[in-house]
Design an enzyme around this catalytic site. Structure first.
Site, PDB file in Angstrom:
ATOM      1  N   SER A   5       0.854  -1.187   0.000  1.00  0.00           N
ATOM      2  CA  SER A   5       0.000   0.000   0.000  1.00  0.00           C
ATOM      3  C   SER A   5       0.890   1.237   0.000  1.00  0.00           C
ATOM      4  CB  SER A   5      -0.950  -0.030   1.204  1.00  0.00           C
ATOM      5  OG  SER A   5      -1.868   1.041   1.145  1.00  0.00           O
ATOM      6  N   ASP A  11      -4.731  -4.304   5.948  1.00  0.00           N
ATOM      7  CA  ASP A  11      -5.141  -5.153   4.835  1.00  0.00           C
ATOM      8  C   ASP A  11      -4.022  -6.153   4.553  1.00  0.00           C
ATOM      9  OD1 ASP A  11      -6.659  -6.182   2.764  1.00  0.00           O
ATOM     10  OD2 ASP A  11      -5.952  -4.710   1.296  1.00  0.00           O
ATOM     11  N   HIS A  50      -2.444  -1.020  -3.392  1.00  0.00           N
ATOM     12  CA  HIS A  50      -3.597  -0.147  -3.241  1.00  0.00           C
ATOM     13  C   HIS A  50      -3.471   1.068  -4.148  1.00  0.00           C
ATOM     14  CE1 HIS A  50      -4.604  -1.687   1.092  1.00  0.00           C
ATOM     15  NE2 HIS A  50      -4.925  -2.550   0.149  1.00  0.00           N
TER      16      HIS A  50
END
Length: 331
Positions: free
Chosen positions: A15, A135, A42
């Site tokens: 991310s 995540d 992401h």
């Protein structure tokens, strides 16, 4: 690099700070790398991801492409999840879906990791890199429970240590090391015998099917956890609480899923959005009341003036709450 002793595949999640970390990672792969690599980084829904594909192609010897729906994957390729879509793996091919967001993201890391664990079990190597929140933790837990191997970037090496630290704390990584050392580790792992195979737990199968939009209904979610008095901040539906060892997660029957940290962050965003709407409405109301009070023909001037003052009190309170919300979001 020698050929893999067993057919393996590698799934990678990143991310914030992911582009720099991925550049270092792919630079270590030789042209004869004996496994396919699947990457979720992401990105915003309006970002194409073409810049990252170009950078990864320029950074190493392997070809990086955007994954295509129903594409059969091959060794020695890097498959990047496209913008605003989940990338999943089934036997011998890739699925690209428009399923519900998980942990506020699409593409999200958890659906990729879970699908790989269901389809390939102990043949999966999971890597979690830099990023905010958590995540990838649930997906890495699925890989672990299915007999796969878990690798986390050393938090001290990560630009944003939350995601690897969450995996280490909640799952227990098999290996924790800087990105620059992962190439040598992967070469070693790919030459070893496979880890011990584990049966695929039913709850992981259910969640993998939900991500494919094959199964998303009340009985399937009820099989995963208990209903709680919270609402999904994305669709307004009720939530079910799922306990995975140390990790607490929530899922609604339409498919949205959150870790507790992601749920709290999304609730905070929704509160801020609601407060801004309330602030605008109170300011408009106050402006109208002031205009009315300036009308000399209005017989209720004192009442209107008092209501305008009351609106100003509400405006100040909302501004105070917005400042507190901003502090909560940004520390």
């Amino acid at each position: 690099m020698n050929k893999a002793r067993n057919p393996m595949l590698i799934v990678v999640g990143a991310s914030a700070g992911g582009m720099a970390a991925l550049k270092v990672l792919v630079a270590q792969f030789s042209k004869d790398f004996p496994a396919p690599i699947f990457v979720v980084n992401h990105m915003g829904p309006h970002t194409t991801g073409e810049a990252l594909v170009k950078i990864l192609n320029e950074s190493g010897s392997l070809s990086c492409v955007h994954a295509q729906h129903n594409e059969k994957f091959k060794r020695g390729y890097i498959y990047l999840a496209p913008s605003d879509q989940h990338m999943l793996i089934v036997k011998d091919k890739i699925l690209i879906t428009k399923g519900a967001r998980e942990n506020r993201s699409r593409p999200a890391i958890d659906p990729l990791f879970r699908s790989a664990a269901v389809a390939y079990g102990n043949q999966v190597i999971g890597i979690i890199l830099t990023g905010y929140l958590d995540d990838g933790t649930s997906g890495m837990m699925a890989i672990k429970r299915c007999g796969g191997t878990c690798i986390a970037q050393d938090p001290d090496d990560a630009s944003y240590p939350d995601m690897p630290q969450s995996v280490i704390s909640n799952v227990g990584a098999d290996y924790c090391l800087p990105v620059a050392e992962m190439g040598a580790l992967l070469s070693d792992l790919l030459s070893r015998d496979l880890p011990e195979s584990q049966p695929v737990p039913e709850d992981i199968v259910i969640e993998a099917k939900i991500a494919q939009r094959v199964l998303s209904d009340l009985p399937s979610v009820e099989a995963l956890g208990d209903q709680v008095p919270y609402n999904c901040p994305d669709c307004g539906g009720v939530l079910w609480e799922i306990e995975e060892e140390k990790l607490l997660r929530y899922r609604c029957h339409t498919g949205h899923a959150f870790t507790s940290s992601a749920l709290l962050a999304q609730q905070t965003d929704k509160i801020e959005e609601t407060l801004w709407v309330a602030l605008r409405m109170f300011e408009e109301r106050q402006n109208l009341l002031v205009k009315m009070s300036n009308n000399e023909g209005n017989r209720s001037l004192s009442s209107i003036s008092q209501r305008a003052q009351d609106s100003q009190v509400h405006i100040e309170r909302i501004r105070t709450m917005l400042k507190a919300t901003d502090k909560d979001l940004h520390g």
